[in-house]
Design an enzyme around this catalytic site. Structure first.
Site, PDB file in Angstrom:
ATOM      1  N   HIS A 284       0.833  -1.207   0.000  1.00  0.00           N
ATOM      2  CA  HIS A 284       0.000   0.000   0.000  1.00  0.00           C
ATOM      3  C   HIS A 284       0.868   1.258   0.000  1.00  0.00           C
ATOM      4  CE1 HIS A 284      -3.105   2.909   1.128  1.00  0.00           C
ATOM      5  NE2 HIS A 284      -2.238   3.347   2.029  1.00  0.00           N
ATOM      6  N   GLU A 285       1.915   1.249   0.789  1.00  0.00           N
ATOM      7  CA  GLU A 285       2.778   2.426   0.887  1.00  0.00           C
ATOM      8  C   GLU A 285       3.500   2.723  -0.421  1.00  0.00           C
ATOM      9  OE1 GLU A 285       3.024   4.528   3.381  1.00  0.00           O
ATOM     10  OE2 GLU A 285       1.723   3.412   4.742  1.00  0.00           O
TER      11      GLU A 285
END
EC number: 3.2.1.14
Length: 326
Positions: free
Chosen positions: A146-147
């Protein structure tokens, strides 16, 4: 997730490839076939040897399906995390990380992942509990995906096949220095501590102790996190394994070693993947109802659990959790 400003560029580059008919496996974002059907090496569902034989990606036998999830490809035969995630499985999970449209193309290697994990021997090493170990790997790769995501809703192979597309915060070099005055972790002249690496490590008060733990001068040379893949993974594992009061470590939550206090329970913070999101970015994402960023983290986690053949744990979101320290 600081890379979304570039999503439109990536989407345009691959618009012609966005129409896919494949049903399962790496060609369909890690999807599993319905009704216990096998997923062929080409991403189609069926029950004959063409589907269940050589190259089959998941549910390749009745026994494998009976467990409630796909049969993961065999491991590398190594130890530690390498016994859970083989090179081919790593490539399947982070399917588009080396895409030409990704700024981090060819940076995040399997060898760097395994080498960094080996420096943190507690990672994915819950004694005798293989499913817990697999869920921790899924959680780590999901949060870091996600990051660093380059995915979008209609991306080829789905939005959750585009983790590890970035290694630096988009626009970070032109942005603020992320320096807070500290006698213990002094900022170096001219250096910026914006998000870098799988966990998007930020601020001098994280670069300093992370560097101390892994034996690298990250205060003096923060760019190492975006130029040395092993160091980059090292910082992510350091963050994952290290508690920062009042927060527990992500590792403690993922392995069931964290017991919420009375204050935690009153704040809605209960064991589960959602608390890990709260640890990482709860101040922005948790405690105000549904949030697309939280949902994205969950989407990655479910895909990776499916690939590894384990069920999801409870309490996946942090929608009703107050952030730590609030």
């Amino acid at each position: 997730m600081r890379a979304l400003a570039v999503v439109a560029m990536v989407a345009t580059a691959f618009l012609a490839a966005a129409v896919h008919a494949e049903q399962c496996g790496s060609q369909a974002g890690g999807a599993v076939c319905p009704n216990c059907l096998c997923c062929s090496q080409f991403g189609w569902c069926g029950s004959t040897s063409d589907y269940c034989g050589a190259g089959c990606q998941s549910q390749c036998s009745a026994a494998g399906c009976g467990g409630g999830g796909p049969t993961p490809p065999s491991g590398s035969g190594g130890s530690g995390v390498a016994s859970i995630v083989s090179r081919s499985l790593f490539d399947q999970m982070l399917l588009h990380r080396n895409d030409a449209a990704c700024p981090a193309s060819n940076f995040y290697t399997y060898d760097a992942f395994v080498a960094a994990a080996s420096a943190f021997p507690g990672f994915a090493a819950a004694g005798g509990d293989a499913d817990t170990n697999k869920r921790e790997v899924a959680a780590f790769l999901a949060q870091t995906s996600h990051e660093t995501t380059g995915g979008w809703a209609t991306a080829p192979d789905g939005p959750y096949a585009w983790g590890y597309c970035f290694k630096e915060e988009n626009g970070g070099a032109a942005g603020p220095d992320y320096c807070q005055q500290s006698a213990q972790w002094p900022c170096a002249a001219g250096k910026k501590y914006y998000g870098r690496g799988p966990i998007q490590l930020s601020y001098n008060f994280n670069y300093g102790p992370a560097g101390q733990a892994i034996g690298a001068d990250l205060l003096g040379d923060p760019d190492l996190v975006a130029s040395d893949a092993t160091v980059s993974f090292d910082t992510a594992f350091w963050f994952w394994m290290t508690p920062q009061s009042p927060k527990p470590s992500c590792h403690a939550v993922a392995t069931g070693q964290w017991t919420p206090s009375a204050d935690d329970q009153a704040a809605g913070r209960v064991p589960g993947y959602g608390v890990i999101t709260n640890i990482i970015n709860g101040g922005l994402e948790c405690g105000h109802g549904e949030d697309d960023r939280v949902a994205d983290r969950i989407g990655f986690y479910k895909r990776y659990c499916d690939i590894l053949g384990v069920s999801y744990d409870a309490n996946l979101d942090c929608y009703s959790q107050r952030p730590f320290g609030s």
